[in-house]
Design an enzyme around this catalytic site. Structure first.
Site, PDB file in Angstrom:
ATOM      1  N   ASP A  73       0.426  -1.538   0.213  1.00  0.00           N
ATOM      2  CA  ASP A  73       0.049  -0.188  -0.056  1.00  0.00           C
ATOM      3  C   ASP A  73       0.832   1.408   0.552  1.00  0.00           C
ATOM      4  O   ASP A  73       1.762   1.258   0.663  1.00  0.00           O
ATOM      5  CB  ASP A  73      -0.890   0.570   1.183  1.00  0.00           C
ATOM      6  CG  ASP A  73      -1.825   1.311   0.656  1.00  0.00           C
ATOM      7  OD1 ASP A  73      -1.963   2.607   0.348  1.00  0.00           O
ATOM      8  OD2 ASP A  73      -3.173   1.190   1.890  1.00  0.00           O
ATOM      9  N   HIS A 131       0.512   7.543   4.274  1.00  0.00           N
ATOM     10  CA  HIS A 131       0.631   7.182   5.418  1.00  0.00           C
ATOM     11  C   HIS A 131       2.453   7.376   5.458  1.00  0.00           C
ATOM     12  O   HIS A 131       2.585   6.482   6.301  1.00  0.00           O
ATOM     13  CB  HIS A 131       0.629   5.936   4.923  1.00  0.00           C
ATOM     14  CG  HIS A 131      -1.119   5.398   4.527  1.00  0.00           C
ATOM     15  ND1 HIS A 131      -1.375   5.409   6.166  1.00  0.00           N
ATOM     16  CD2 HIS A 131      -1.351   4.893   3.051  1.00  0.00           C
ATOM     17  CE1 HIS A 131      -3.420   5.235   5.421  1.00  0.00           C
ATOM     18  NE2 HIS A 131      -2.925   4.944   4.401  1.00  0.00           N
ATOM     19  N   ILE A 160      -0.195   9.097   8.886  1.00  0.00           N
ATOM     20  CA  ILE A 160      -1.255   8.676   9.298  1.00  0.00           C
ATOM     21  C   ILE A 160      -0.714   7.028   9.149  1.00  0.00           C
ATOM     22  O   ILE A 160      -0.395   6.450   7.935  1.00  0.00           O
ATOM     23  CB  ILE A 160      -3.091   8.621   9.560  1.00  0.00           C
ATOM     24  CG1 ILE A 160      -3.362   8.241   7.791  1.00  0.00           C
ATOM     25  CG2 ILE A 160      -2.968  10.155  10.095  1.00  0.00           C
ATOM     26  CD1 ILE A 160      -4.605   8.462   8.123  1.00  0.00           C
ATOM     27  N   GLY A 168      -4.899   2.125   7.953  1.00  0.00           N
ATOM     28  CA  GLY A 168      -6.460   1.163   8.710  1.00  0.00           C
ATOM     29  C   GLY A 168      -5.423  -0.233   9.050  1.00  0.00           C
ATOM     30  O   GLY A 168      -5.894  -1.232  10.304  1.00  0.00           O
TER      31      GLY A 168
END
Length: 308
Positions: A188, A193, A208, A211
């Site tokens: 990803d 991120h 961040i 998830g």
């Protein structure tokens, strides 16, 4: 309308081959925090090739390019603004243990389109099978703001009643500062991120955590704490993404043991053979995850692990 429900549901599934190696499994495990302490025998099950077992949440990254949230947004009938898209939830059903090395076929399609009024929810389903049969089924719930209101099916509610009573276990896990940088190597590459400037444009003070990294960290904690470290006991795993995690924060993971649906308790429940030869769940763990440094702000909610 940017989402054509009938066209999206009628679209031909996309099929492709995926492969993975022990190195891919080890990298994923390191990306969700395995290997601390490095010489702990329990951690070596995740990091040492001679002892390697596969945590079922590896299914969310297996093949690195297997169909997922982004590919779902390019399916026929779907034309939306990426800025309006959120990964709302994830559910995984394991049909049999994932091998440490594999070659399989992934078939992906839009399984459902729901009208939530001010938003639409797409369910992107990926079914994976190898030469021996089905391995897992992965559902990503894609939340698209501003695309509801056409009078379609609202779909089932994802909200569960909160667990009651004191949790059976409470575990805190620290997210390393470099956690997102390591996790993204499993496939990803969203700059949200890693790139501070991109994160600010998206409305966050800094990059961040993925998830699905929190998703993997949480399942590992449940397996290690309540399932004796046995990854093969996991039958299914579902969650709703309720908030963000910043690298460097601490996750507080609360776990409640429950009996399986229809049973009087997990201790005495029978385990029978289900479809594809997999064992049915005999117990359930309910989980909540919060960010300690932000007043236990919710991160994962409506989280359920079914196990044998």
């Amino acid at each position: 309308m940017p989402i054509d429900e009938a066209l999206a549901l009628a679209a031909e599934p996309r099929t492709g081959e995926i492969t993975w190696t022990p190195k891919d499994v080890q990298l994923y495990h390191l990306g969700i925090g395995a290997g601390i302490p490095a010489t702990d025998p329990d951690e070596l099950r995740y990091t040492l090739e001679s002892r390697l077992h596969v945590l079922p949440s590896f299914a969310t990254v297996a093949g690195a390019g297997s169909p997922g949230v982004i590919s779902g947004l390019s399916m026929p009938g779907v034309d939306v603004d990426l800025a309006c898209v959120l990964h709302g939830g994830q559910s995984l059903t394991i049909h049999r243990p994932i091998p440490v090395k594999g070659r399989a076929t992934a078939t992906s399609r839009i399984a459902a389109v729901y009208d939530k009024g001010k938003a639409a929810v797409l369910v992107m389903r990926t079914e994976v099978a190898d030469a021996d049969g089905p391995l897992w089924t992965n559902d990503a719930q894609i939340f698209v703001r501003g695309e509801g209101g056409w009078g379609g099916d609202r779909g089932p509610s994802a909200r569960l009643d909160a667990p009651t009573g004191e949790p059976d276990k409470v575990v805190e896990r620290t997210v390393r500062e470099d956690q997102a940088l390591l996790y993204r190597l499993s496939g990803d590459w969203n700059p949200l991120h890693a790139d501070p400037e991109f994160a600010k444009l998206a409305g966050f003070e800094r990059p961040i955590l993925h998830g699905l990294c929190t998703y993997g960290m949480t399942l590992k904690t449940v397996v290690d704490t309540l399932l004796g470290g046995d990854v093969t006991r996991v039958r299914s795993y579902a969650t709703r993404f309720a908030g963000v995690v910043y690298p460097g924060e601490t996750l507080r993971i609360r776990m409640w043991r429950q009996g399986a649906k229809g049973s009087e308790g997990s201790e005495g429940a029978m385990v029978s053979k289900g479809s594809h030869g997999a064992q049915e769940a005999q117990g359930v763990v309910r989980v909540t995850v919060g960010a300690v440094e932000r007043g236990d702000a919710p991160v994962l909610a409506d989280t359920v692990v079914e196990h044998s």
